[in-house]
Write a protein that holds these residues in place. Sequence first.
Motif, PDB file in Angstrom:
ATOM      1  N   GLY A  52      70.329  66.639  46.090  1.00  0.00           N
ATOM      2  CA  GLY A  52      69.746  67.973  46.211  1.00  0.00           C
ATOM      3  C   GLY A  52      68.229  67.991  46.283  1.00  0.00           C
ATOM      4  N   PRO A  53      67.673  69.186  46.461  1.00  0.00           N
ATOM      5  CA  PRO A  53      66.224  69.363  46.608  1.00  0.00           C
ATOM      6  C   PRO A  53      65.423  68.881  45.395  1.00  0.00           C
ATOM      7  CG  PRO A  53      67.384  71.327  47.328  1.00  0.00           C
ATOM      8  CD  PRO A  53      68.398  70.469  46.660  1.00  0.00           C
ATOM      9  N   THR A  54      64.380  68.144  45.697  1.00  0.00           N
ATOM     10  CA  THR A  54      63.410  67.721  44.672  1.00  0.00           C
ATOM     11  C   THR A  54      62.005  67.763  45.292  1.00  0.00           C
ATOM     12  OG1 THR A  54      63.658  65.393  45.301  1.00  0.00           O
ATOM     13  CG2 THR A  54      65.051  66.195  43.503  1.00  0.00           C
ATOM     14  N   PRO A  55      61.573  68.937  45.744  1.00  0.00           N
ATOM     15  CA  PRO A  55      60.273  68.981  46.426  1.00  0.00           C
ATOM     16  C   PRO A  55      59.139  68.556  45.487  1.00  0.00           C
ATOM     17  CG  PRO A  55      61.039  71.197  45.898  1.00  0.00           C
ATOM     18  CD  PRO A  55      62.167  70.278  45.596  1.00  0.00           C
ATOM     19  N   PRO A  56      58.246  67.681  45.950  1.00  0.00           N
ATOM     20  CA  PRO A  56      57.149  67.218  45.095  1.00  0.00           C
ATOM     21  C   PRO A  56      56.154  68.324  44.759  1.00  0.00           C
ATOM     22  CG  PRO A  56      56.863  66.429  47.337  1.00  0.00           C
ATOM     23  CD  PRO A  56      58.205  67.066  47.271  1.00  0.00           C
ATOM     24  N   SER A  57      56.040  69.293  45.659  1.00  0.00           N
ATOM     25  CA  SER A  57      55.140  70.423  45.422  1.00  0.00           C
ATOM     26  C   SER A  57      55.505  71.557  46.375  1.00  0.00           C
ATOM     27  CB  SER A  57      53.676  70.017  45.645  1.00  0.00           C
ATOM     28  OG  SER A  57      53.479  69.614  46.987  1.00  0.00           O
ATOM     29  N   GLY A  58      55.164  72.764  45.941  1.00  0.00           N
ATOM     30  CA  GLY A  58      55.382  73.915  46.813  1.00  0.00           C
ATOM     31  C   GLY A  58      56.851  74.236  47.046  1.00  0.00           C
ATOM     32  N   THR A  59      57.093  74.965  48.136  1.00  0.00           N
ATOM     33  CA  THR A  59      58.438  75.405  48.501  1.00  0.00           C
ATOM     34  C   THR A  59      58.852  74.751  49.810  1.00  0.00           C
ATOM     35  OG1 THR A  59      58.118  77.554  47.428  1.00  0.00           O
ATOM     36  CG2 THR A  59      59.872  77.407  49.063  1.00  0.00           C
ATOM     37  N   ASP A  72      72.110  62.290  38.925  1.00  0.00           N
ATOM     38  CA  ASP A  72      72.297  60.841  38.901  1.00  0.00           C
ATOM     39  C   ASP A  72      70.897  60.251  38.821  1.00  0.00           C
ATOM     40  OD1 ASP A  72      72.903  58.217  39.218  1.00  0.00           O
ATOM     41  OD2 ASP A  72      73.670  58.386  41.261  1.00  0.00           O
ATOM     42  N   GLY A  73      70.456  59.979  37.579  1.00  0.00           N
ATOM     43  CA  GLY A  73      69.049  59.650  37.381  1.00  0.00           C
ATOM     44  C   GLY A  73      68.237  60.901  37.588  1.00  0.00           C
ATOM     45  N   TYR A  74      67.445  60.937  38.635  1.00  0.00           N
ATOM     46  CA  TYR A  74      66.686  62.147  38.953  1.00  0.00           C
ATOM     47  C   TYR A  74      67.247  62.842  40.187  1.00  0.00           C
ATOM     48  CZ  TYR A  74      64.428  59.642  42.807  1.00  0.00           C
ATOM     49  OH  TYR A  74      64.181  58.950  43.961  1.00  0.00           O
ATOM     50  N   VAL A  75      68.345  62.320  40.747  1.00  0.00           N
ATOM     51  CA  VAL A  75      68.900  62.879  41.987  1.00  0.00           C
ATOM     52  C   VAL A  75      69.945  63.946  41.678  1.00  0.00           C
ATOM     53  CG1 VAL A  75      70.099  62.369  44.146  1.00  0.00           C
ATOM     54  CG2 VAL A  75      68.545  60.665  43.146  1.00  0.00           C
ATOM     55  N   PRO A  76      69.735  65.190  42.122  1.00  0.00           N
ATOM     56  CA  PRO A  76      70.740  66.248  41.928  1.00  0.00           C
ATOM     57  C   PRO A  76      71.994  65.927  42.749  1.00  0.00           C
ATOM     58  CG  PRO A  76      68.599  67.168  42.521  1.00  0.00           C
ATOM     59  CD  PRO A  76      68.530  65.705  42.802  1.00  0.00           C
ATOM     60  N   ASP A  84      68.403  59.986  51.665  1.00  0.00           N
ATOM     61  CA  ASP A  84      67.118  59.282  51.560  1.00  0.00           C
ATOM     62  C   ASP A  84      66.717  58.960  50.131  1.00  0.00           C
ATOM     63  OD1 ASP A  84      66.646  58.824  54.209  1.00  0.00           O
ATOM     64  OD2 ASP A  84      65.463  60.642  54.536  1.00  0.00           O
ATOM     65  N   PHE A  85      67.590  59.275  49.172  1.00  0.00           N
ATOM     66  CA  PHE A  85      67.419  58.781  47.808  1.00  0.00           C
ATOM     67  C   PHE A  85      68.126  57.426  47.651  1.00  0.00           C
ATOM     68  CE2 PHE A  85      67.412  63.487  47.295  1.00  0.00           C
ATOM     69  CZ  PHE A  85      66.158  63.654  46.724  1.00  0.00           C
ATOM     70  N   HIS A  86      68.751  56.992  48.755  1.00  0.00           N
ATOM     71  CA  HIS A  86      69.508  55.732  48.795  1.00  0.00           C
ATOM     72  C   HIS A  86      70.762  55.797  47.935  1.00  0.00           C
ATOM     73  CE1 HIS A  86      66.303  53.983  51.149  1.00  0.00           C
ATOM     74  NE2 HIS A  86      65.432  54.363  50.217  1.00  0.00           N
ATOM     75  N   VAL A 129      67.226  81.962  49.164  1.00  0.00           N
ATOM     76  CA  VAL A 129      66.724  81.085  48.093  1.00  0.00           C
ATOM     77  C   VAL A 129      67.901  80.336  47.466  1.00  0.00           C
ATOM     78  CG1 VAL A 129      65.491  80.975  45.893  1.00  0.00           C
ATOM     79  CG2 VAL A 129      64.801  82.649  47.644  1.00  0.00           C
ATOM     80  N   MET A 130      67.773  79.014  47.348  1.00  0.00           N
ATOM     81  CA  MET A 130      68.818  78.189  46.779  1.00  0.00           C
ATOM     82  C   MET A 130      68.793  78.268  45.260  1.00  0.00           C
ATOM     83  SD  MET A 130      69.545  74.144  47.594  1.00  0.00           S
ATOM     84  CE  MET A 130      69.116  74.430  49.320  1.00  0.00           C
ATOM     85  N   ASP A 131      69.975  78.374  44.677  1.00  0.00           N
ATOM     86  CA  ASP A 131      70.084  78.429  43.219  1.00  0.00           C
ATOM     87  C   ASP A 131      69.587  77.124  42.592  1.00  0.00           C
ATOM     88  OD1 ASP A 131      71.763  78.022  40.574  1.00  0.00           O
ATOM     89  OD2 ASP A 131      71.815  80.168  41.024  1.00  0.00           O
ATOM     90  N   ASP A 132      68.951  77.246  41.424  1.00  0.00           N
ATOM     91  CA  ASP A 132      68.405  76.071  40.730  1.00  0.00           C
ATOM     92  C   ASP A 132      69.441  74.994  40.490  1.00  0.00           C
ATOM     93  OD1 ASP A 132      65.940  77.217  40.652  1.00  0.00           O
ATOM     94  OD2 ASP A 132      65.935  77.672  38.502  1.00  0.00           O
ATOM     95  N   ALA A 133      70.703  75.388  40.298  1.00  0.00           N
ATOM     96  CA  ALA A 133      71.750  74.439  39.923  1.00  0.00           C
ATOM     97  C   ALA A 133      71.965  73.339  40.947  1.00  0.00           C
ATOM     98  CB  ALA A 133      73.066  75.187  39.708  1.00  0.00           C
ATOM     99  N   PHE A 134      71.532  73.560  42.190  1.00  0.00           N
ATOM    100  CA  PHE A 134      71.819  72.602  43.250  1.00  0.00           C
ATOM    101  C   PHE A 134      70.616  71.729  43.599  1.00  0.00           C
ATOM    102  CE2 PHE A 134      74.455  76.394  43.743  1.00  0.00           C
ATOM    103  CZ  PHE A 134      75.697  75.824  43.499  1.00  0.00           C
ATOM    104  N   GLY A 135      69.568  71.826  42.779  1.00  0.00           N
ATOM    105  CA  GLY A 135      68.372  71.021  43.001  1.00  0.00           C
ATOM    106  C   GLY A 135      67.946  70.305  41.736  1.00  0.00           C
ATOM    107  N   MET A 136      66.655  69.991  41.640  1.00  0.00           N
ATOM    108  CA  MET A 136      66.140  69.148  40.555  1.00  0.00           C
ATOM    109  C   MET A 136      66.277  69.800  39.178  1.00  0.00           C
ATOM    110  SD  MET A 136      62.087  69.532  41.354  1.00  0.00           S
ATOM    111  CE  MET A 136      61.276  71.125  41.370  1.00  0.00           C
ATOM    112  N   ARG A 137      66.461  71.108  39.131  1.00  0.00           N
ATOM    113  CA  ARG A 137      66.650  71.758  37.835  1.00  0.00           C
ATOM    114  C   ARG A 137      68.130  71.887  37.468  1.00  0.00           C
ATOM    115  NH1 ARG A 137      62.153  74.060  39.989  1.00  0.00           N
ATOM    116  NH2 ARG A 137      63.303  75.641  41.170  1.00  0.00           N
ATOM    117  N   GLY A 138      68.991  71.252  38.264  1.00  0.00           N
ATOM    118  CA  GLY A 138      70.423  71.297  37.990  1.00  0.00           C
ATOM    119  C   GLY A 138      70.783  70.412  36.804  1.00  0.00           C
ATOM    120  N   THR A 139      71.979  70.625  36.288  1.00  0.00           N
ATOM    121  CA  THR A 139      72.409  69.862  35.108  1.00  0.00           C
ATOM    122  C   THR A 139      73.199  68.616  35.499  1.00  0.00           C
ATOM    123  OG1 THR A 139      74.408  71.228  34.998  1.00  0.00           O
ATOM    124  CG2 THR A 139      72.527  71.917  33.666  1.00  0.00           C
ATOM    125  N   GLN A 140      73.596  68.499  36.776  1.00  0.00           N
ATOM    126  CA  GLN A 140      74.354  67.327  37.207  1.00  0.00           C
ATOM    127  C   GLN A 140      73.432  66.423  38.007  1.00  0.00           C
ATOM    128  OE1 GLN A 140      78.092  68.265  38.969  1.00  0.00           O
ATOM    129  NE2 GLN A 140      78.560  66.171  39.552  1.00  0.00           N
TER     130      GLN A 140
END
Length: 214
Positions: free
Chosen positions: A162-169, A89-93, A154-156, A76-87
């Motif tokens: 980092g991970p920003t899954p729209p739903s699920g895992t 760029d806009g919405y991109v981890p 693919d966020f351009h 399981v990836m730590d939250d810090a490296f995905g959409m719940r991270g604090t760093q």
Amino acid sequence: MRKRLRILLTLAMLAMLGCAPAATDDPAAQAAQEPATVAEATDEPKQADSAETAEIETAAEPAEFTVNSAGIVDGVMDDAFGMRGTQLDGYVPTRSLPLTIENVPDGTACLALSMIDPDGGDWVHWLAVNIPVGDIAENASVEFAGSFVQGLNDFHTVGYGGPTPPSGTHTYVITVYALSETASLAEGFSLDAFLQAIDGKVLASVELTGTYAS
């Protein structure tokens, strides 16, 4: 006259007996009196044990090329490296995972990596080439951006997204490549350009997966 002749014969016989070697019962003395002969070897080569002769010595296999991350625990990836991270760029981890890389093959000139989300239609999260051989530090995509070349996600944006899954895992696949030479790519390259550039240069590759939930 005859008496004198007998005496002379007796003296001659005694003289002859005095020149003959004395008989002895001593084996060492007898051996010394015998002509020297070539000694026969008594020690035969030790016969190798059948198990030893059957055993074939082989060179130790090289240690396995591996990649691990302190940011992925029990898959399981730590939250810090995905959409719940604090760093962000806009919405991109943008805080990239630390990667521990061991037993890189001999002849490796540099590393390359990709991070793809197959559950998101092979969404590209990170591409990088010409990474110095060794571990990749946490947040290297930002803090050490000048030390290697990064592609377009693919966020351009260039670098780690980092991970920003729209739903699920979703399960994310990080692949590290050991390259025999550097890749001729400029910043912002695509996945297709990445695959073409490393083709024929890959000495070995290894994968690491981690999940991230929405």
